[in-house]
Design an enzyme around this catalytic site. Structure first.
Site, PDB file in Angstrom:
ATOM      1  N   GLU A  50      37.465-147.715   5.445  1.00 26.16           N
ATOM      2  CA  GLU A  50      37.842-146.590   6.315  1.00 26.16           C
ATOM      3  C   GLU A  50      39.250-146.130   5.913  1.00 26.16           C
ATOM      4  O   GLU A  50      40.103-146.950   5.558  1.00 26.16           O
ATOM      5  CB  GLU A  50      37.865-147.105   7.760  1.00 26.16           C
ATOM      6  CG  GLU A  50      38.295-146.112   8.822  1.00 26.16           C
ATOM      7  CD  GLU A  50      38.579-146.801  10.163  1.00 26.16           C
ATOM      8  OE1 GLU A  50      39.205-147.891  10.166  1.00 26.16           O
ATOM      9  OE2 GLU A  50      38.155-146.250  11.202  1.00 26.16           O
ATOM     10  N   ASN A 108      37.623-138.871  11.859  1.00 24.76           N
ATOM     11  CA  ASN A 108      37.661-140.093  11.064  1.00 24.76           C
ATOM     12  C   ASN A 108      36.280-140.187  10.406  1.00 24.76           C
ATOM     13  O   ASN A 108      35.293-140.484  11.075  1.00 24.76           O
ATOM     14  CB  ASN A 108      37.947-141.278  11.988  1.00 24.76           C
ATOM     15  CG  ASN A 108      38.189-142.565  11.222  1.00 24.76           C
ATOM     16  OD1 ASN A 108      37.840-142.676  10.059  1.00 24.76           O
ATOM     17  ND2 ASN A 108      38.780-143.548  11.905  1.00 24.76           N
ATOM     18  N   LYS A 114      33.083-140.706  12.748  1.00 23.59           N
ATOM     19  CA  LYS A 114      33.140-141.893  13.611  1.00 23.59           C
ATOM     20  C   LYS A 114      32.914-141.546  15.078  1.00 23.59           C
ATOM     21  O   LYS A 114      33.648-140.737  15.659  1.00 23.59           O
ATOM     22  CB  LYS A 114      34.493-142.577  13.429  1.00 23.59           C
ATOM     23  CG  LYS A 114      34.649-143.923  14.111  1.00 23.59           C
ATOM     24  CD  LYS A 114      35.993-144.547  13.700  1.00 23.59           C
ATOM     25  CE  LYS A 114      36.257-145.896  14.306  1.00 23.59           C
ATOM     26  NZ  LYS A 114      37.559-146.446  13.790  1.00 23.59           N
ATOM     27  N   GLU A 134      43.770-143.819  17.754  1.00 25.47           N
ATOM     28  CA  GLU A 134      42.694-143.005  17.166  1.00 25.47           C
ATOM     29  C   GLU A 134      42.254-141.860  18.083  1.00 25.47           C
ATOM     30  O   GLU A 134      42.060-140.734  17.610  1.00 25.47           O
ATOM     31  CB  GLU A 134      41.506-143.884  16.772  1.00 25.47           C
ATOM     32  CG  GLU A 134      41.800-144.742  15.557  1.00 25.47           C
ATOM     33  CD  GLU A 134      40.553-145.394  14.987  1.00 25.47           C
ATOM     34  OE1 GLU A 134      39.580-144.689  14.691  1.00 25.47           O
ATOM     35  OE2 GLU A 134      40.555-146.637  14.837  1.00 25.47           O
ATOM     36  N   CYS A 188      34.243-148.931  11.044  1.00 27.83           N
ATOM     37  CA  CYS A 188      35.105-149.866  11.772  1.00 27.83           C
ATOM     38  C   CYS A 188      34.534-150.274  13.134  1.00 27.83           C
ATOM     39  O   CYS A 188      33.555-151.004  13.210  1.00 27.83           O
ATOM     40  CB  CYS A 188      36.504-149.267  11.894  1.00 27.83           C
ATOM     41  SG  CYS A 188      37.752-150.502  12.352  1.00 27.83           S
ATOM     42  N   ASN A 243      39.502-150.905   9.244  1.00 27.23           N
ATOM     43  CA  ASN A 243      40.916-151.300   9.307  1.00 27.23           C
ATOM     44  C   ASN A 243      41.070-152.080  10.603  1.00 27.23           C
ATOM     45  O   ASN A 243      41.115-151.483  11.678  1.00 27.23           O
ATOM     46  CB  ASN A 243      41.825-150.076   9.393  1.00 27.23           C
ATOM     47  CG  ASN A 243      42.011-149.342   8.079  1.00 27.23           C
ATOM     48  OD1 ASN A 243      42.956-149.598   7.354  1.00 27.23           O
ATOM     49  ND2 ASN A 243      41.099-148.418   7.790  1.00 27.23           N
TER      50      ASN A 243
END
Lengths: 307, 307
Positions: free
Chosen positions: A47, A112, A129, A148, A174, A199
């Site tokens: 990611e 993302n 995501k 995020e 993730c 991550n």
């Protein structure tokens, strides 16, 4: 015809805050070159593989934030990855930040995202995501921020699957791996291999009692999901000390049995190749035989809005 | 006020085909007596804890099949369990076959059911198994039959949760544990402890390549589900050589972290007590914070009928 090929998790060590694209792309190309030498058809990068994991900071400067996003993919700096895919016959999964045209400021510039690129260097599909972890605003009580929901829009493409590499592939990012719904959405569409970059901090400074469980909580939901959906999993970390935070490694390949069949040993750039046979998924798909044994009429709450 | 108490998986060794209720109930009472001596408030017995696991045979004789079902619970032979619960303050989960009044013949006489009984000996709730594994008809090609869909009706009570033992409890049965939907349905309703009884072969004579994975495939989905839903799991086996089949043991207690914190060591009648703190679920329920982080609008396929 055999549907067996070598895939690899392409783990990355840290990418520091000031790192330019050129240096990062050179590292990705080195891993792709190693992949070609290892007879790999497909590599999975982490990611946000082109930049540091900047959501650990609240960054006021719109120019810096914009610099973590790609305006287009391929772009001038990332075109060499697509050329290498075509020239070497090595497809890839790449996590990156996808800028939405017209958005300004330092927050919610885009998604993302992960793309799937085939051995011809062509983008086969994209995933944005869905499960964004952390906080939407800075919390001064936390030692480690995870912003995020501040920087990104929630993914709006659902959980698509793509025909590639002789099979059906799904993409996750993730935190998606901790949610059984992500995997089931892909499993219901017949995914045979799921690529996932991540991550994840190796320690939680705000909850150190969890530190000893971090590896287990990383692997357990993926192993269970591989078994329950009859799919291979190839998962790649951004690992090592990055921006003052120790990032977890443990990149892995998980078989449809749920067994971890390959696991990275270090915290740096590392290629983890493994021969995957997509036909090995059939036994588990037969065992769980969704059409016969699932009872969707009993699962109503799963799709109801939360109160 | 503390919500910590001792619960126990009450594993049973084999129950042979001709065993009468009296002998079985005596074994259950012995385990309840041991539970009382161990300061347990709650014991979890296996699935079909009153009889042998008869779905491994196709039985033509309606009288024999009817003999595996309870016409009422408590009934004359099972009343001592309810008396013991009240007298000793030991509640229980009990798996049994629930006869539906008026049904005749040798098939589909009723449900594969579990009841939850409190420390006053009162039935708090009932669950009817949703995920019935195996075949609806005899398959001469198989060395080992598994005819649950022939003998039982599919569970029609959904996945209820019950207030008991100072917390919120859910009930599942055997194969339900392999389906993430079962756990999520309970997790969405705030289950803090899930009780589960099972009858699972330790070997699969029709697929011996799976034998080495049986224990992993038993534990993995429960561990993952405990973590993903922030719940304790207490799971009890009918174990050992029964009716020509080696049944898996591995009764266990799983913490909300997903860790197996207690595991049975034998294949006979065995009490596995463990102190569970229902407040230990809060950390995981907070971490996953369904209202904030789940995206039910993206999960549409999960509740759609299969084509």
């Amino acid at each position: 015809m055999s549907r067996s090929f070598v895939a690899a998790a392409a783990q990355l060590g840290p990418i520091e805050r000031g790192a330019g694209r050129a240096a990062v792309v050179a590292r990705l190309l080195a891993l792709m070159r190693e992949a070609k030498a290892s007879n790999c058809r497909f590599v999975v990068f982490p990611e946000m593989a082109l930049t540091t994991f900047f959501p650990r900071w609240l960054i006021d400067d719109p120019a810096e934030v914009a610099g973590y996003f790609e305006d287009s993919l391929p772009g001038p700096e990332t075109q060499p990855l697509f050329d290498a895919a075509r020239d070497w016959g090595v497809g890839f999964y790449l996590g990156y930040c996808e800028r939405v045209p017209g958005r300004e400021g330092a927050d919610h510039l885009g998604f993302n995202t992960a793309v799937l690129v085939d051995q011809a260097g062509t983008i086969v599909g994209k995933y944005r995501k869905v499960h964004l972890p952390g906080n939407a605003t800075y919390d001064p009580a936390l030692k480690l921020q995870h912003l995020e929901p501040w920087y990104f829009l929630p993914g709006d493409l659902g959980f698509p699957v793509f025909e590639a590499f002789g099979g059906r592939l799904g993409l996750l990012l993730c935190n998606d791996r901790r949610w059984p719904e992500s995997w089931r959405m892909l499993g219901l569409q017949g995914a045979e291999l799921v690529a996932l970059g991540y991550n994840s901090p190796a320690q939680l400074p705000d909850n150190p009692a969890q530190n000893a469980l971090r590896k287990m909580h990383h692997l357990l939901p993926m192993q269970s999901a591989a078994y329950q959906n009859g799919t291979w999993v190839v998962a790649a970390a951004k690992a090592g000390p990055e921006g003052g935070c120790d990032m977890m490694g443990h990149s892995c390949v998980i078989a449809p049995s749920g067994e971890v069949v390959a696991l990275s040993s270090g915290l740096g750039d590392e290629l983890l190749p493994y021969r995957v046979d997509l036909d090995a998924t059939a036994e588990y798909k037969r065992f769980f035989d969704f059409a016969t044994y699932r009872r969707p009429e009993c699962y109503g709450l799963l799709t109801e809005p939360h109160r």
